[in-house]
Design an enzyme around this catalytic site. Structure first.
Site, PDB file in Angstrom:
ATOM      1  N   GLN A 173       0.821  -1.213   0.000  1.00  0.00           N
ATOM      2  CA  GLN A 173       0.000   0.000   0.000  1.00  0.00           C
ATOM      3  C   GLN A 173       0.861   1.271   0.000  1.00  0.00           C
ATOM      4  O   GLN A 173       0.618   2.187  -0.780  1.00  0.00           O
ATOM      5  CB  GLN A 173      -0.927  -0.015   1.230  1.00  0.00           C
ATOM      6  CG  GLN A 173      -2.016   1.039   1.168  1.00  0.00           C
ATOM      7  CD  GLN A 173      -2.655   1.308   2.531  1.00  0.00           C
ATOM      8  OE1 GLN A 173      -2.129   0.932   3.572  1.00  0.00           O
ATOM      9  NE2 GLN A 173      -3.798   1.970   2.513  1.00  0.00           N
ATOM     10  N   TYR A 223       1.676  -7.700  16.396  1.00  0.00           N
ATOM     11  CA  TYR A 223       2.050  -6.582  15.511  1.00  0.00           C
ATOM     12  C   TYR A 223       2.670  -5.460  16.345  1.00  0.00           C
ATOM     13  O   TYR A 223       3.752  -4.944  16.042  1.00  0.00           O
ATOM     14  CB  TYR A 223       0.790  -6.098  14.800  1.00  0.00           C
ATOM     15  CG  TYR A 223       0.965  -4.934  13.857  1.00  0.00           C
ATOM     16  CD1 TYR A 223       1.671  -5.059  12.665  1.00  0.00           C
ATOM     17  CD2 TYR A 223       0.364  -3.701  14.133  1.00  0.00           C
ATOM     18  CE1 TYR A 223       1.793  -3.984  11.788  1.00  0.00           C
ATOM     19  CE2 TYR A 223       0.476  -2.638  13.262  1.00  0.00           C
ATOM     20  CZ  TYR A 223       1.186  -2.780  12.091  1.00  0.00           C
ATOM     21  OH  TYR A 223       1.299  -1.727  11.218  1.00  0.00           O
ATOM     22  N   LYS A 231       6.405  -3.810  16.533  1.00  0.00           N
ATOM     23  CA  LYS A 231       6.623  -2.374  16.275  1.00  0.00           C
ATOM     24  C   LYS A 231       7.442  -1.736  17.405  1.00  0.00           C
ATOM     25  O   LYS A 231       8.357  -0.961  17.151  1.00  0.00           O
ATOM     26  CB  LYS A 231       5.288  -1.641  16.078  1.00  0.00           C
ATOM     27  CG  LYS A 231       4.568  -2.018  14.784  1.00  0.00           C
ATOM     28  CD  LYS A 231       5.409  -1.727  13.552  1.00  0.00           C
ATOM     29  CE  LYS A 231       4.740  -2.125  12.262  1.00  0.00           C
ATOM     30  NZ  LYS A 231       5.623  -2.074  11.092  1.00  0.00           N
TER      31      LYS A 231
HETATM   32  C1  AKB Z   1      -3.138  -1.716  10.547  1.00  0.00           C
HETATM   33  O1  AKB Z   1      -4.363  -1.477  10.633  1.00  0.00           O
HETATM   34  O2  AKB Z   1      -2.607  -2.763  10.893  1.00  0.00           O
HETATM   35  C2  AKB Z   1      -2.236  -0.609  10.036  1.00  0.00           C
HETATM   36  C3  AKB Z   1      -1.702   0.198  11.159  1.00  0.00           C
HETATM   37  C4  AKB Z   1      -2.532   1.213  11.822  1.00  0.00           C
HETATM   38  O3  AKB Z   1      -0.574   0.019  11.524  1.00  0.00           O
HETATM   39  N1  AKB Z   1      -2.958   0.208   9.103  1.00  0.00           N
END
Ligand code: AKB
Length: 317
Positions: free
Chosen positions: A12, A142, A146
């Site tokens: 994206q 996630y 990060k």
């Molecule tokens: C997601 O929704 O995983 C991403 C983000 C906010 O990091 N767009």
């Protein structure tokens, strides 16, 4: 001039960053790479295209040497919802990939951009105007990748004097390439369904408030941060950045100003709802504004008007 390597170039962000970099530095300066192949017949602004598995140190090393790379925008990663489905893959790609990129960058003295996210925060973080420096205890894999990524990039900067820089992106909205596997993806899908079917079923509840940004602003942020005077950067990994803030109900109301018959209903996905509920409602991005002049162009009304125009043209409606 040293070249710029972009990993995850067909994703994206990469789909719009690569043409913007090519317009600024010339196509020959850009090496776009991905684990997928570009759509048949793709040419022009993509410049050089190379297959790259960014968990493979040798492949990264080979590209950096062969193209004399000086800057790496490392975008290859799983987004939040996909990561939650495949936590092991997320760790391997998001962390393993970053570590290898940093190692190659250390050996070849490359600058590195790392995309962090509002996902780097968790339920214990202050929800309103989340400060630049605050509690970061995310509850998603996630988010874990990060926060760890931010720390690792700061470590490479402090320990090895590597020029690492990063942004904590909110949800990104774009019409060029669809997002894949994110929690904020509803804010893109809603436009396709509004134009094609006049209605949209949202997987987040109507009052789920999150920060968002239109892709032209995100691309400017990426390029401006990497061009910023290092002397002015107090923070590095990673800067809060935001452009607008809304709920699904508010986005639907804005779309209705252009498409009065548009209807939204809700079928909540408990996994993505829980992820969204663990994230801040809004970020304080004053450090980015002060240290490198961050200033977004698009707000909710201008983004919606532009998305509808551009998508109508793209979908030939
Ligand atoms: C997601 O929704 O995983 C991403 C983000 C906010 O990091 N767009």
């Amino acid at each position: 001039m040293k070249r710029i390597l972009v990993t995850g170039a067909l994703g994206q962000i990469g789909s719009e960053l690569v043409p913007a970099l090519a317009a600024r530095f010339g196509s020959d300066a850009i090496v776009a790479s991905d684990i997928r192949l570009p759509p048949a017949g793709q040419s022009g602004p993509l410049g050089h295209f190379e297959f790259l598995d960014s968990t493979n140190l040798r492949q990264i090393q080979d590209l950096v040497r062969r193209y004399d790379v000086g800057t790496i925008y490392h975008l290859a990663a799983l987004l939040s919802a996909s990561a939650e489905e495949k936590p092991h893959v997320a760790w391997e790609l998001n962390m393993g990939g970053l570590y290898k990129i940093l190692e190659v960058a250390r050996a070849h003295r490359c600058k590195v951009f790392f995309p962090s996210s509002i996902g780097a925060f968790g339920p214990g973080t202050p929800k309103e105007r989340t400060p630049q420096e605050t509690l970061q205890r995310p509850t998603t894999i996630y988010g874990v990748t990060k926060v760890a990524g931010e720390l690792l990039c700061d470590y490479y900067h402090q320990r090895f004097d590597l020029d690492t820089r990063g942004l904590r992106f909110p949800g990104l909205i774009s019409y060029v390439a669809p997002p894949g596997g994110g929690t904020t993806d509803y804010a893109v899908a809603i436009f396709y369904d509004a134009l094609r079917h006049g209605r949209y079923t949202c997987f987040l509840g109507p009052d789920t408030r999150l920060d968002m940004m239109y892709m032209p602003d995100a691309v400017s942020a990426l390029i401006e941060l990497m061009a910023a005077d290092p002397q002015r950067l107090v923070h590095r990994n990673a800067f809060n950045v935001t452009a607008m803030n809304f709920t699904p109900a508010e986005l639907a109301a804005e779309i209705r100003k252009h498409l009065p018959d548009f209807r939204i209903d809700y079928e909540i996905d408990p996994i993505r709802q829980a992820i969204a509920d663990s994230w801040p409602d809004s970020l304080d991005d004053s450090a980015a504004r002060e240290e490198w002049g961050w200033k977004p162009v698009y707000d909710l009304p201008t983004m919606v008007a532009d998305m509808l125009d551009k998508l109508r043209a793209k979908l030939r409606l």
